[in-house]
Every structure is written in structure tokens, then in C-alpha cells.
Design a protein around this motif. Structure first.
Motif, PDB file in Angstrom:
ATOM      1  N   ASP A  69       0.828  -1.203   0.000  1.00 37.83           N
ATOM      2  CA  ASP A  69       0.000   0.000   0.000  1.00 37.83           C
ATOM      3  C   ASP A  69       0.867   1.260   0.000  1.00 37.83           C
ATOM      4  O   ASP A  69       0.534   2.259  -0.649  1.00 37.83           O
ATOM      5  N   ALA A  70       1.988   1.207   0.723  1.00 32.64           N
ATOM      6  CA  ALA A  70       2.903   2.351   0.741  1.00 32.64           C
ATOM      7  C   ALA A  70       3.557   2.547  -0.629  1.00 32.64           C
ATOM      8  O   ALA A  70       3.790   3.683  -1.060  1.00 32.64           O
ATOM      9  N   PHE A  71       3.856   1.442  -1.325  1.00 29.85           N
ATOM     10  CA  PHE A  71       4.375   1.551  -2.696  1.00 29.85           C
ATOM     11  C   PHE A  71       3.390   2.324  -3.570  1.00 29.85           C
ATOM     12  O   PHE A  71       3.779   3.226  -4.324  1.00 29.85           O
ATOM     13  N   VAL A  72       2.126   1.952  -3.484  1.00 28.28           N
ATOM     14  CA  VAL A  72       1.111   2.589  -4.327  1.00 28.28           C
ATOM     15  C   VAL A  72       0.920   4.047  -3.923  1.00 28.28           C
ATOM     16  O   VAL A  72       0.700   4.916  -4.780  1.00 28.28           O
ATOM     17  N   ALA A  73       1.023   4.339  -2.624  1.00 30.83           N
ATOM     18  CA  ALA A  73       0.940   5.740  -2.187  1.00 30.83           C
ATOM     19  C   ALA A  73       2.076   6.558  -2.800  1.00 30.83           C
ATOM     20  O   ALA A  73       1.870   7.717  -3.206  1.00 30.83           O
ATOM     21  N   LEU A  74       3.267   5.962  -2.877  1.00 31.43           N
ATOM     22  CA  LEU A  74       4.391   6.656  -3.513  1.00 31.43           C
ATOM     23  C   LEU A  74       4.104   6.887  -4.989  1.00 31.43           C
ATOM     24  O   LEU A  74       4.361   7.977  -5.517  1.00 31.43           O
ATOM     25  N   LEU A  75       3.565   5.878  -5.672  1.00 28.20           N
ATOM     26  CA  LEU A  75       3.212   6.057  -7.085  1.00 28.20           C
ATOM     27  C   LEU A  75       2.186   7.181  -7.242  1.00 28.20           C
ATOM     28  O   LEU A  75       2.269   7.976  -8.189  1.00 28.20           O
ATOM     29  N   ASP A  76       1.231   7.263  -6.320  1.00 25.41           N
ATOM     30  CA  ASP A  76       0.250   8.355  -6.370  1.00 25.41           C
ATOM     31  C   ASP A  76       0.938   9.709  -6.268  1.00 25.41           C
ATOM     32  O   ASP A  76       0.631  10.642  -7.028  1.00 25.41           O
ATOM     33  N   LEU A  77       1.870   9.819  -5.317  1.00 26.38           N
ATOM     34  CA  LEU A  77       2.556  11.095  -5.113  1.00 26.38           C
ATOM     35  C   LEU A  77       3.429  11.456  -6.320  1.00 26.38           C
ATOM     36  O   LEU A  77       3.634  12.632  -6.621  1.00 26.38           O
ATOM     37  N   LEU A  78       3.916  10.445  -7.015  1.00 23.85           N
ATOM     38  CA  LEU A  78       4.709  10.677  -8.221  1.00 23.85           C
ATOM     39  C   LEU A  78       3.838  10.803  -9.469  1.00 23.85           C
ATOM     40  O   LEU A  78       4.360  10.944 -10.577  1.00 23.85           O
ATOM     41  N   GLU A  79       2.510  10.704  -9.269  1.00 21.85           N
ATOM     42  CA  GLU A  79       1.531  10.827 -10.356  1.00 21.85           C
ATOM     43  C   GLU A  79       1.749   9.752 -11.428  1.00 21.85           C
ATOM     44  O   GLU A  79       1.679  10.005 -12.626  1.00 21.85           O
ATOM     45  N   ILE A  80       2.007   8.529 -10.953  1.00 23.04           N
ATOM     46  CA  ILE A  80       2.175   7.378 -11.837  1.00 23.04           C
ATOM     47  C   ILE A  80       0.961   6.471 -11.668  1.00 23.04           C
ATOM     48  O   ILE A  80       0.692   5.970 -10.577  1.00 23.04           O
ATOM     49  N   THR A  81       0.228   6.283 -12.727  1.00 25.86           N
ATOM     50  CA  THR A  81      -0.994   5.485 -12.671  1.00 25.86           C
ATOM     51  C   THR A  81      -0.711   3.995 -12.664  1.00 25.86           C
ATOM     52  O   THR A  81      -1.377   3.219 -11.965  1.00 25.86           O
TER      53      THR A  81
END
Length: 264
Positions: A69-81
């Protein structure tokens, strides 16, 4: 980056389609970049330090599922879908959980030298082993008992075979130091995250998956890797003839396999 799981440190290199790397034990974002330097090229490689490594926080009651879940949160912050995900050794659990919990965010899943159900690495070590998770102990082993250090890193008998193998081994050995900023994460991997993999419903993974494992890996079981690949519906198994846990001498083959797979 600040997330609901505390600070997440990450490093990246390159440009192009994103690939998130879940690094191995005793590493961190730095070691993850090193481990994939020659195997993943021409892409944007993003390596978070997993829980308890370097600058990343260790949440209370952490799990590989929370790490996903933290990985996906990082992707969100980097604006990576959507990103491809590569799990290495003890990074297997978090990579698998990312595919299980967030399949829509994962294009492809690659697991190299993985920690799979039934592997010796999926068994928690005895409690006294924690005494060796320290800089003095590791430095002493590296200095006075080099063969033991090689076994700890999963180097098979007969290696290194040439200067390239020796260079790779030296780089990987150096990359775990200093160990103190990585200790909390390494203990979590060995005693919590790695053993949890036996509970994962591998049959529920719908993401195209590539399993890469050396037949002579003395650390993580190649038989367990083959069995896991058989349980994942969309999995392809690549069995390397030699190279051990570090894939020594197999860089070109691994690069070709990963590149071809991610292009499908």
C-alpha cells in the motif's frame, strides 16, 4: 515522500516507462539501484527503501501488505498510474502483495531470486541470529571468514569464475554497509515478511508474471520458485543454469528476459 505509513525514501534513475523495484534484504534504495543497474535499462527505475531501511519509517505492526500500500501511495505522489513491479529476494513479499492488492496499478510483475513458499528463506531464523545483524559482526565475517559471507549472499561453490563475477560480488558485499541504518528492515524481512509468504494466495495473481531463478541458488530454493510459478495462472518461469542468488554471469540473459517480458 510523506505517506500514511510515515516517510518513504526513494531513489530513481532513467526515463521512460516506470518500473518500481522492491529491493532485497540488507539493501535499500541504493542497493536496489545497484542490483538492477545492468538488468533493467532504458526505463525509469524507481526504488523505495522498504520499511525500516535507511530513511524509510517502520510502522507499528508492519506487514508486506502495508508495504504494498505504501508503494502505491508513492506512485500516487509521483503521479504514476501504472508501473511494472520487480521484486528481488526478500522484496518478493511486497511485490506479490502489490500485484494481489492493486492489480490495476501493476502492468507486469517480475520476481528474481525470489523468496517463495517452501524455500528455506521463508523460514524465520533462530532468535540468536539477530546478533549477526550488526556492523561489527558483519565486518568481522567479511574480514576473517569471507567464504561464510559469500554463503550468506547466496554465492554457489565454484564462484567467482572470472573478474566480472568478482566485481559483482564485491559491489554487492559493499552495498550492505553500513548495516545499522538497514538493521530494522532486515530483521523485519527475516522474521516477519519472509515467513508470511507461505500464506499468500498465489493463484489469485492476475498480473502477467515472470519468475527468474538460478538452478544452483543455495539460498532461495529453485524448486520452490518452480512450484510458485506453477500456481500463478499467468506466470512464466525462466530457470538460469547457474549464477546462484546473485545471478553471477547471467546479467545479459536476465536483461534480455526482463526487457522482452516487459514489452509484451
Amino acid at each position: 515522500m510523506r505517506t500514511d505509513w510515515g516517510l518513504v525514501e526513494y531513489a530513481e534513475r532513467g526515463a521512460g516507462e516506470p518500473v518500481l523495484v522492491s529491493h532485497g534484504i540488507f539493501h535499500g534504495c541504493d542497493g536496489g539501484l545497484l542490483a538492477t543497474r545492468e538488468e533493467i535499462t532504458g526505463l525509469r527505475v524507481i526504488v523505495p527503501s522498504r520499511f525500516g531501511y535507511l530513511g524509510s519509517a517502520m510502522p507499528a505492526d508492519a506487514s508486506a501488505a502495508e508495504q504494498a500500500d505504501a508503494f502505491v501511495a508513492l506512485l500516487d505522489l509521483l503521479e504514476i498510474t501504472r508501473a511494472d513491479v520487480v521484486g528481488i529476494s526478500a522484496g518478493t513479499g511486497a511485490a506479490l502483495q502489490t500485484a494481489l492488492r492493486h492489480p490495476g496499478r501493476v502492468g507486469h510483475l517480475v520476481v528474481s531470486s525470489g523468496n517463495w513458499p517452501g524455500s528455506p528463506t521463508a523460514q524465520a531464523p533462530p532468535q540468536w541470529a539477530k546478533a549477526f545483524y550488526s556492523d561489527p559482526a558483519m565486518w568481522a565475517m567479511r574480514t576473517f571468514v569471507p567464504p561464510m559471507m559469500g554463503r550468506l549472499m547466496g554465492v554457489p561453490v565454484g564462484f567467482p569464475r572470472d573478474e566480472n563475477d568478482a566485481r559483482r560480488m564485491e559491489e554487492m558485499l559493499e552495498s550492505i554497509f553500513p548495516l545499522e541504518p538497514r538493521r530494522e528492515g532486515a530483521v523485519f524481512d527475516a522474521f516477519v515478511s519472509n515467513p508470511q509468504v507461505g500464506e499468500y494466495p498465489l493463484e489469485d495473481i492476475t498480473v502477467p508474471t515472470l519468475v527468474i531463478h538460478a538452478a544452483d541458488d543455495p539460498l532461495a530454493s529453485p524448486e520452490a520458485a518452480a512450484a510458485a510459478a506453477g500456481r500463478i495462472p499467468a506466470a512464466t518461469l525462466v530457470s538460469l543454469p547457474s549464477g546462484g542468488h546473485l545471478g553471477l554471469g547471467q546479467t545479459g540473459r536476465v536483461r534480455e528476459e526482463i526487457s522482452g517480458f516487459l514489452e509484451t
